[in-house]
Design a protein around this motif. Structure first.
Motif, PDB file in Angstrom:
ATOM      1  N   ILE A 155     -96.485-131.166  14.101  1.00 40.12           N
ATOM      2  CA  ILE A 155     -95.614-130.104  13.575  1.00 40.12           C
ATOM      3  C   ILE A 155     -96.024-128.772  14.190  1.00 40.12           C
ATOM      4  N   ILE A 156     -95.040-127.999  14.511  1.00 33.57           N
ATOM      5  CA  ILE A 156     -95.320-126.667  15.026  1.00 33.57           C
ATOM      6  C   ILE A 156     -94.631-125.641  14.132  1.00 33.57           C
ATOM      7  N   THR A 157     -95.365-124.649  13.730  1.00 35.50           N
ATOM      8  CA  THR A 157     -94.760-123.560  12.963  1.00 35.50           C
ATOM      9  C   THR A 157     -94.996-122.262  13.730  1.00 35.50           C
ATOM     10  N   ARG A 158     -93.942-121.541  13.983  1.00 40.82           N
ATOM     11  CA  ARG A 158     -94.130-120.234  14.619  1.00 40.82           C
ATOM     12  C   ARG A 158     -94.322-119.227  13.505  1.00 40.82           C
ATOM     13  N   ILE A 159     -95.432-118.491  13.539  1.00 39.86           N
ATOM     14  CA  ILE A 159     -95.636-117.558  12.441  1.00 39.86           C
ATOM     15  C   ILE A 159     -95.401-116.101  12.829  1.00 39.86           C
ATOM     16  N   GLU A 160     -95.440-115.811  14.109  1.00 39.34           N
ATOM     17  CA  GLU A 160     -95.105-114.428  14.491  1.00 39.34           C
ATOM     18  C   GLU A 160     -94.350-114.447  15.802  1.00 39.34           C
TER      19      GLU A 160
ATOM     20  N   ASP B 166    -107.466-119.776  19.304  1.00 38.64           N
ATOM     21  CA  ASP B 166    -107.592-119.225  17.945  1.00 38.64           C
ATOM     22  C   ASP B 166    -108.603-118.090  17.876  1.00 38.64           C
ATOM     23  N   GLY B 167    -108.962-117.590  19.039  1.00 39.11           N
ATOM     24  CA  GLY B 167    -109.925-116.485  19.061  1.00 39.11           C
ATOM     25  C   GLY B 167    -111.320-116.978  19.379  1.00 39.11           C
ATOM     26  N   LYS B 168    -111.581-118.250  19.041  1.00 38.40           N
ATOM     27  CA  LYS B 168    -112.899-118.819  19.344  1.00 38.40           C
ATOM     28  C   LYS B 168    -112.780-119.930  20.372  1.00 38.40           C
ATOM     29  N   VAL B 169    -111.882-120.877  20.079  1.00 43.95           N
ATOM     30  CA  VAL B 169    -111.721-121.978  21.030  1.00 43.95           C
ATOM     31  C   VAL B 169    -110.286-122.064  21.535  1.00 43.95           C
TER      32      VAL B 169
ATOM     33  N   LEU C  92    -100.327-118.802  21.506  1.00 46.18           N
ATOM     34  CA  LEU C  92     -99.978-119.677  22.606  1.00 46.18           C
ATOM     35  C   LEU C  92    -100.234-118.939  23.916  1.00 46.18           C
ATOM     36  N   VAL C  93    -101.216-119.459  24.659  1.00 44.98           N
ATOM     37  CA  VAL C  93    -101.571-118.718  25.876  1.00 44.98           C
ATOM     38  C   VAL C  93    -100.929-119.280  27.135  1.00 44.98           C
ATOM     39  N   GLU C  94    -100.558-120.573  27.067  1.00 47.69           N
ATOM     40  CA  GLU C  94     -99.998-121.129  28.289  1.00 47.69           C
ATOM     41  C   GLU C  94     -99.120-122.339  27.994  1.00 47.69           C
ATOM     42  N   VAL C  95     -98.012-122.471  28.660  1.00 45.05           N
ATOM     43  CA  VAL C  95     -97.171-123.649  28.550  1.00 45.05           C
ATOM     44  C   VAL C  95     -97.087-124.275  29.927  1.00 45.05           C
ATOM     45  N   GLY C  96     -97.318-125.592  29.997  1.00 43.28           N
ATOM     46  CA  GLY C  96     -97.229-126.236  31.310  1.00 43.28           C
ATOM     47  C   GLY C  96     -96.861-127.696  31.164  1.00 43.28           C
ATOM     48  N   GLY C  97     -95.715-128.101  31.713  1.00 40.68           N
ATOM     49  CA  GLY C  97     -95.283-129.496  31.624  1.00 40.68           C
ATOM     50  C   GLY C  97     -95.149-129.912  30.173  1.00 40.68           C
ATOM     51  N   ARG C  98     -95.799-131.030  29.822  1.00 35.72           N
ATOM     52  CA  ARG C  98     -95.731-131.531  28.446  1.00 35.72           C
ATOM     53  C   ARG C  98     -96.775-130.876  27.548  1.00 35.72           C
ATOM     54  N   SER C  99     -97.576-130.006  28.116  1.00 37.03           N
ATOM     55  CA  SER C  99     -98.698-129.484  27.349  1.00 37.03           C
ATOM     56  C   SER C  99     -98.600-127.992  27.127  1.00 37.03           C
TER      57      SER C  99
ATOM     58  N   SER D 182     -86.262-131.002  19.669  1.00 36.70           N
ATOM     59  CA  SER D 182     -86.640-131.572  20.947  1.00 36.70           C
ATOM     60  C   SER D 182     -86.432-130.507  22.000  1.00 36.70           C
ATOM     61  N   GLY D 183     -87.035-130.725  23.134  1.00 40.81           N
ATOM     62  CA  GLY D 183     -87.003-129.685  24.155  1.00 40.81           C
ATOM     63  C   GLY D 183     -88.286-128.887  24.062  1.00 40.81           C
ATOM     64  N   PHE D 184     -88.282-127.770  24.681  1.00 42.16           N
ATOM     65  CA  PHE D 184     -89.518-127.019  24.767  1.00 42.16           C
ATOM     66  C   PHE D 184     -89.212-125.537  24.655  1.00 42.16           C
ATOM     67  N   HIS D 185     -89.316-125.022  23.451  1.00 41.19           N
ATOM     68  CA  HIS D 185     -88.906-123.635  23.272  1.00 41.19           C
ATOM     69  C   HIS D 185     -90.062-122.754  22.840  1.00 41.19           C
ATOM     70  N   LEU D 186     -91.240-123.117  23.265  1.00 33.02           N
ATOM     71  CA  LEU D 186     -92.396-122.341  22.821  1.00 33.02           C
ATOM     72  C   LEU D 186     -92.522-121.079  23.675  1.00 33.02           C
ATOM     73  N   ILE D 187     -92.932-120.032  23.003  1.00 32.54           N
ATOM     74  CA  ILE D 187     -92.966-118.743  23.711  1.00 32.54           C
ATOM     75  C   ILE D 187     -94.399-118.250  23.835  1.00 32.54           C
ATOM     76  N   GLU D 188     -94.814-118.010  25.043  1.00 33.54           N
ATOM     77  CA  GLU D 188     -96.177-117.510  25.273  1.00 33.54           C
ATOM     78  C   GLU D 188     -96.374-116.180  24.559  1.00 33.54           C
ATOM     79  N   GLY D 189     -97.562-116.026  23.995  1.00 35.89           N
ATOM     80  CA  GLY D 189     -97.867-114.770  23.307  1.00 35.89           C
ATOM     81  C   GLY D 189     -97.541-114.815  21.822  1.00 35.89           C
ATOM     82  N   ASN D 190     -96.724-115.805  21.396  1.00 37.86           N
ATOM     83  CA  ASN D 190     -96.426-115.937  19.966  1.00 37.86           C
ATOM     84  C   ASN D 190     -97.526-116.709  19.252  1.00 37.86           C
ATOM     85  N   LYS D 191     -97.545-116.520  17.918  1.00 41.72           N
ATOM     86  CA  LYS D 191     -98.573-117.183  17.122  1.00 41.72           C
ATOM     87  C   LYS D 191     -97.984-118.441  16.475  1.00 41.72           C
ATOM     88  N   TYR D 192     -98.746-119.547  16.518  1.00 39.07           N
ATOM     89  CA  TYR D 192     -98.253-120.813  15.974  1.00 39.07           C
ATOM     90  C   TYR D 192     -99.334-121.494  15.133  1.00 39.07           C
TER      91      TYR D 192
END
Ligand code: GLC
Length: 531
Positions: free
Chosen positions: A526-531, A475-478, A463-470, A502-512
């Motif tokens: 669906i979102i899975t945090r793997i690291e 993935d290294g390529k795209v 996850l490189v960036e979180v902004g608003g709803r997006s 619900s809400g927005f708890h995604l963390i930049e730099g983590n792998k999903y």
């Protein structure tokens, strides 16, 4: 002289043409043989598909991770390959497969009550496990599971008892246990594998009495010898038995469309649309994408209008029971078919290549049935019908409807009471003078948008960036931008257990891992945090 010459050329052409039309060059079968063989199938229109086997034990999960379609995988019955489960673990699952609640009589009763005329059960899926007694290998229900009862036998006996046609799915090409554990294997078929298939098929075709359909799957043309062998065996042991087109090399009796693809209007020949009740074919613990009863009834109705059979899938749980969601839907469908079955069974589809915005037509003898699955208009235009209409009424309640018709212009309008739309897919029966005659020029011109049942996609990345709803994933390529729905709700896969968040708890730099629906907006499922 010249006339005679032209006349003989004309006759030659007629003969040649009828020879071409009459015989299918791949199967050497005349059109009338085919029509005879297909009669019960076409008249029946509606069948049940059942995906059930060792994979059902996993319910799409392995090692805390969901591998079913919910997670962008193939489908839960592919788990042996998708999760690359070691053979010893898969064998252990087979050993535990103990469907004490399996009751073939109950399955057949539910199918029959829903209005289904045939059932196709997986006798062997891609995992190679035989749900029947076989001498071909020990990888079967008698020798490799504690259950030790022939599932296929009980199923066939109940079908025979209850006048339901018997279909057996048999994976001839893919066999991850006896042949090779890969997605697609175009290499030469080993002799030993061919012998195994021959033994299986001979057993299925000779040990259980009449079999009405063998549903081969995923055959590839490179393996003509294997496909031809399967074809020849069916013809030899059960000449009346229908063969699906997925056998390969155009050997089948009819055409299977793609998975979850509905027949479009104007399609020719014998066609079968196959549909899941949720995303996966096999049982899946996390798949809650159930289609509603209304949606499925509309699909059945559309298929009948489009001259297609409709094979609707059930994925029973490992204990042998249909899920409650499946049971409820089958009951609802049954209520509809009991009242409206006359417009489905033994009918022909619409004589027109396009549809009306309100729906389409089936026909039988001196009746035409208007299937109102589209726009809910109070006044519907039914252009293109030349036969004089004597009566119009709602099929489920017999309530007479008023209509206006001009047979010269082949135009007609029918008034639909608002209450008719309180039920799903109302059917209007038209009683005609004689059989249905149409003027195709005057007929409907509307073509419904093609609905592709796209699979969900999967992307794994940082996850490189979180902004608003997006948020943006790389993935290294795209790099892709995903969007959350307006409630900022999504589902989190927490070691295989899927929960709403619900809400927005995604963390930049983590792998999903993100499962999303393709389209203009890549909306997150669906979102899975793997690291
Ligand atoms: C696909 C899949 C399979 C499923 C079948 C049903 O080809 O490989 O898992 O049985 O579709 O149509």
């Amino acid at each position: 002289m010249k006339e005679k010459y032209y006349l003989s050329i004309f006759f030659c052409l007629v003969l040649l043409n009828s020879a071409i039309c009459q015989s299918n060059h791949n199967t050497g079968m005349s059109a009338s043989d085919l029509d005879e063989r297909m009669k019960w199938w076409e008249d029946g229109r509606f069948g049940m598909f059942i995906h059930w086997g060792v994979y059902s034990v996993f319910g799409g999960e392995w090692d805390g991770i969901d591998h079913g379609k919910e997670m962008g995988g193939a489908s839960s019955e592919w788990i042996y390959l998708m999760a690359d489960i070691p053979q010893k673990d898969y064998k252990e699952a087979a050993h535990q497969f103990n469907p004490i609640h399996y009751n073939a009589a109950e399955w057949v009763r539910m199918a029959k009550n829903a209005g289904m005329k045939y059932i196709v059960l997986t006798s062997k899926h891609h995992d190679g496990f035989a749900m029947f007694d076989t001498k071909a290998s020990d990888w079967n229900i008698m020798k490799s599971s504690v259950y030790e009862k022939d599932i296929v036998k009980a199923f066939i006996e109940e079908c025979h008892k209850n006048g339901i046609r018997v279909g057996l799915y048999y994976s001839h090409e893919k066999d991850w246990y006896h042949r090779s554990k890969v997605g697609r294997d175009t290499s030469e078929i080993p002799q030993s594998y061919e012998a195994l298939v021959a033994t299986h098929l001979k057993e299925l075709l000779t040990n259980y009495g009449q079999i009405d359909l063998i549903w081969f799957d995923m055959g590839i043309d490179q393996h003509k010898k294997l496909n031809q062998m399967c074809f020849d065996m069916v013809r030899k042991y059960q000449p009346e038995c229908i063969i699906s087109s997925r056998i390969g090399n155009k050997l089948g009796d009819y055409r299977n469309l793609g998975d979850r693809e509905l027949a479009p209007p104007g399609i020719d020949g014998y066609v079968e649309s196959i549909m899941t009740l949720r995303l996966n074919w096999g049982f899946d613990k996390n798949d809650s994408n159930w289609k509603s009863s209304e949606e499925v009834i509309a699909m059945l109705s559309k298929c009948a209008c489009r001259n297609s059979n409709f094979l609707l899938n059930i994925g029973p749980g490992p204990d042998g029971r249909f899920t409650p969601e499946e049971i409820i839907r089958l009951e609802n469908i049954g209520q509809w078919t009991k009242q409206n079955g006359e417009a489905i069974y033994e009918t022909k589809g619409s004589p027109f290549k396009a549809e009306y915005e309100w729906g389409s037509v089936t026909t039988k003898e001196n009746k035409a049935f208007l299937h109102l699955y589209g726009r809910k208009n109070r006044l519907i235009q039914v252009n293109g019908i030349q036969s004089k209409v004597k009566n119009a009424y709602l099929l489920d309640t017999n309530i007479a409807l008023s209509f206006m018709q001009n047979t010269d212009k082949a135009t007609m309008t029918v008034t639909i009471p608002e209450s008719a739309y309180e039920k799903c897919v109302p059917i209007v029966a038209l009683e005609l003078e004689g059989e249905l005659k149409v003027d195709t020029e005057q007929g409907p011109t509307w073509l419904p948008p093609v609905v592709k049942h796209t699979n969900r996609r999967k992307m794994k990345g940082i996850l490189v960036e979180v902004g608003g709803r997006s948020f943006t994933l790389n993935d290294g390529k795209v790099q892709k931008v995903f969007t959350l729905n307006e409630h900022v709700e999504y589902r989190i896969n927490d070691n295989g257990i899927i929960q709403m968040a619900s809400g927005f708890h995604l963390i930049e730099g983590n792998k999903y891992i993100v499962i999303y629906t393709p389209g203009e907006l890549l909306s997150v499922e669906i979102i899975t945090r793997i690291e």
